[in-house]
Motif scaffolding. Structure first.
Motif, PDB file in Angstrom:
ATOM      1  N   MET A   1      24.285 -13.175  21.851  1.00 14.86           N
ATOM      2  CA  MET A   1      24.494 -14.575  21.516  1.00 14.86           C
ATOM      3  C   MET A   1      23.307 -15.054  20.679  1.00 14.86           C
ATOM      4  N   ALA A   2      23.565 -15.923  19.721  1.00 10.60           N
ATOM      5  CA  ALA A   2      22.472 -16.487  18.939  1.00 10.60           C
ATOM      6  C   ALA A   2      21.516 -17.220  19.890  1.00 10.60           C
ATOM      7  N   GLY A   3      20.221 -17.095  19.637  1.00  4.30           N
ATOM      8  CA  GLY A   3      19.238 -17.762  20.479  1.00  4.30           C
ATOM      9  C   GLY A   3      17.957 -16.961  20.590  1.00  4.30           C
ATOM     10  N   ARG A   4      17.141 -17.339  21.559  1.00  9.15           N
ATOM     11  CA  ARG A   4      15.844 -16.701  21.768  1.00  9.15           C
ATOM     12  C   ARG A   4      15.898 -15.733  22.939  1.00  9.15           C
ATOM     13  N   TYR A   5      15.167 -14.655  22.772  1.00  5.21           N
ATOM     14  CA  TYR A   5      15.045 -13.607  23.781  1.00  5.21           C
ATOM     15  C   TYR A   5      13.585 -13.184  23.840  1.00  5.21           C
ATOM     16  N   VAL A   6      13.266 -12.302  24.795  1.00 10.30           N
ATOM     17  CA  VAL A   6      11.940 -11.690  24.874  1.00 10.30           C
ATOM     18  C   VAL A   6      12.110 -10.178  24.771  1.00 10.30           C
ATOM     19  N   TYR A   7      11.047  -9.504  24.358  1.00 11.88           N
ATOM     20  CA  TYR A   7      11.079  -8.035  24.254  1.00 11.88           C
ATOM     21  C   TYR A   7       9.676  -7.511  24.452  1.00 11.88           C
ATOM     22  N   ASP A   8       9.591  -6.220  24.717  1.00  8.30           N
ATOM     23  CA  ASP A   8       8.307  -5.525  24.680  1.00  8.30           C
ATOM     24  C   ASP A   8       8.542  -4.068  24.312  1.00  8.30           C
ATOM     25  N   VAL A   9       7.460  -3.411  23.937  1.00  8.91           N
ATOM     26  CA  VAL A   9       7.499  -1.995  23.575  1.00  8.91           C
ATOM     27  C   VAL A   9       6.417  -1.292  24.378  1.00  8.91           C
ATOM     28  N   ASP A  10       6.835  -0.294  25.153  1.00  9.72           N
ATOM     29  CA  ASP A  10       5.908   0.515  25.935  1.00  9.72           C
ATOM     30  C   ASP A  10       5.890   1.938  25.392  1.00  9.72           C
ATOM     31  N   VAL A  11       4.723   2.564  25.424  1.00 13.00           N
ATOM     32  CA  VAL A  11       4.619   3.988  25.124  1.00 13.00           C
ATOM     33  C   VAL A  11       4.121   4.686  26.385  1.00 13.00           C
ATOM     34  N   THR A  12       4.630   5.897  26.600  1.00 18.35           N
ATOM     35  CA  THR A  12       4.239   6.687  27.763  1.00 18.35           C
ATOM     36  C   THR A  12       3.656   8.006  27.290  1.00 18.35           C
ATOM     37  N   GLN A  13       2.450   8.320  27.746  1.00 15.33           N
ATOM     38  CA  GLN A  13       1.829   9.613  27.481  1.00 15.33           C
ATOM     39  C   GLN A  13       2.441  10.580  28.477  1.00 15.33           C
ATOM     40  N   VAL A  20       1.482   4.634  31.096  1.00 13.64           N
ATOM     41  CA  VAL A  20       2.302   3.706  30.323  1.00 13.64           C
ATOM     42  C   VAL A  20       1.413   2.597  29.782  1.00 13.64           C
ATOM     43  N   SER A  21       1.571   2.306  28.482  1.00 17.09           N
ATOM     44  CA  SER A  21       0.828   1.222  27.841  1.00 17.09           C
ATOM     45  C   SER A  21       1.800   0.331  27.082  1.00 17.09           C
ATOM     46  N   ARG A  22       1.649  -0.973  27.251  1.00 14.87           N
ATOM     47  CA  ARG A  22       2.440  -1.909  26.457  1.00 14.87           C
ATOM     48  C   ARG A  22       1.682  -2.136  25.148  1.00 14.87           C
ATOM     49  N   ILE A  23       2.348  -1.880  24.012  1.00 17.97           N
ATOM     50  CA  ILE A  23       1.683  -2.011  22.726  1.00 17.97           C
ATOM     51  C   ILE A  23       2.119  -3.251  21.951  1.00 17.97           C
ATOM     52  N   LEU A  24       3.308  -3.787  22.276  1.00 24.93           N
ATOM     53  CA  LEU A  24       3.825  -4.930  21.530  1.00 24.93           C
ATOM     54  C   LEU A  24       4.722  -5.745  22.436  1.00 24.93           C
ATOM     55  N   GLU A  25       4.699  -7.068  22.257  1.00 30.14           N
ATOM     56  CA  GLU A  25       5.575  -7.955  23.013  1.00 30.14           C
ATOM     57  C   GLU A  25       5.760  -9.242  22.233  1.00 30.14           C
ATOM     58  N   GLY A  26       6.808  -9.957  22.577  1.00 30.93           N
ATOM     59  CA  GLY A  26       7.011 -11.234  21.916  1.00 30.93           C
ATOM     60  C   GLY A  26       8.420 -11.757  22.055  1.00 30.93           C
ATOM     61  N   MET A  27       8.748 -12.666  21.156  1.00 29.33           N
ATOM     62  CA  MET A  27      10.048 -13.316  21.127  1.00 29.33           C
ATOM     63  C   MET A  27      10.938 -12.640  20.097  1.00 29.33           C
ATOM     64  N   VAL A  28      12.241 -12.668  20.360  1.00 32.37           N
ATOM     65  CA  VAL A  28      13.263 -12.256  19.410  1.00 32.37           C
ATOM     66  C   VAL A  28      14.143 -13.471  19.178  1.00 32.37           C
ATOM     67  N   THR A  29      14.368 -13.806  17.920  1.00 33.59           N
ATOM     68  CA  THR A  29      15.338 -14.837  17.581  1.00 33.59           C
ATOM     69  C   THR A  29      16.541 -14.151  16.962  1.00 33.59           C
ATOM     70  N   VAL A  30      17.703 -14.354  17.564  1.00 42.62           N
ATOM     71  CA  VAL A  30      18.950 -13.846  17.005  1.00 42.62           C
ATOM     72  C   VAL A  30      19.593 -14.996  16.245  1.00 42.62           C
ATOM     73  N   THR A  31      19.717 -14.815  14.927  1.00 43.27           N
ATOM     74  CA  THR A  31      20.318 -15.861  14.102  1.00 43.27           C
ATOM     75  C   THR A  31      21.830 -15.680  14.079  1.00 43.27           C
ATOM     76  N   PRO A  32      22.590 -16.785  14.133  1.00 42.17           N
ATOM     77  CA  PRO A  32      24.045 -16.675  14.214  1.00 42.17           C
ATOM     78  C   PRO A  32      24.660 -16.162  12.920  1.00 42.17           C
ATOM     79  N   SER A  33      25.805 -15.519  13.100  1.00 43.81           N
ATOM     80  CA  SER A  33      26.549 -14.976  11.968  1.00 43.81           C
ATOM     81  C   SER A  33      27.816 -15.777  11.754  1.00 43.81           C
ATOM     82  N   VAL A  34      28.189 -15.949  10.518  1.00 42.72           N
ATOM     83  CA  VAL A  34      29.453 -16.604  10.203  1.00 42.72           C
ATOM     84  C   VAL A  34      30.607 -15.617  10.392  1.00 42.72           C
TER      85      VAL A  34
END
Length: 140
Positions: free
Chosen positions: A76-88, A94-108
């Motif tokens: 659904m269009a809107g805001r989400y959260v995400y992260d990226v983990d790498v595992t040796q 396990v280390s988290r290397i990136l995190e933040g918000m995801v915005t899904v823009t609506p499609s026509v």
């Protein structure tokens, strides 16, 4: 501590982004014996999630995150959260290397479909979305 970055995903399209990991000197990190995992959730506490497809280029230090068009159409269009983990792999560290918000823009064009005479927009057949889809069906 993970780096923070905002991602924008166009609903109903293929999405790919590369994360280029470097050391303090700017040289690529060699990611031999590492795996990467990444999830999108509506909230941090959500029980459901959408996994990114991840791949690692061990020589260039790049991690590729991707979602196919069917998967982004299901969001659904809107805001989400995400992260990226790498595992040796050898130490299971396990280390988290990136995190933040995801915005899904609506499609026509993505996410509008019909069953018999009822039109749905992105899975909804009620309220304003139903009204807009009924207008669309009259135009077709």
């Amino acid at each position: 501590m993970a780096t923070k970055a905002h991602l924008v995903i166009d609903q109903g399209t293929s999405f790919t982004t590369d994360l280029n990991l470097t050391d303090d000197n700017g040289d690529p990190l060699h990611l031999y014996n590492y795996t990467a995992n990444s999830l999108i959730k509506k909230w941090y506490t959500s029980q459901t999630s959408i996994p990114f497809t991840t791949s690692i280029n061990v020589d260039s230090g790049a991690i590729t995150l991707s979602l196919d068009a069917n998967t982004t159409a299901s969001l659904m269009a809107g805001r989400y959260v995400y992260d990226v983990d790498v595992t040796q792999i050898s130490t299971n560290t396990v280390s988290r290397i990136l995190e933040g918000m995801v915005t899904v823009t609506p499609s026509v064009t993505a996410g509008i479909y019909s069953t018999n005479t009822t039109w749905y927009a992105n899975g909804y057949s009620d309220g304003w979305n139903r009204y807009k889809c009924l207008i669309l069906s009259m135009l077709l």
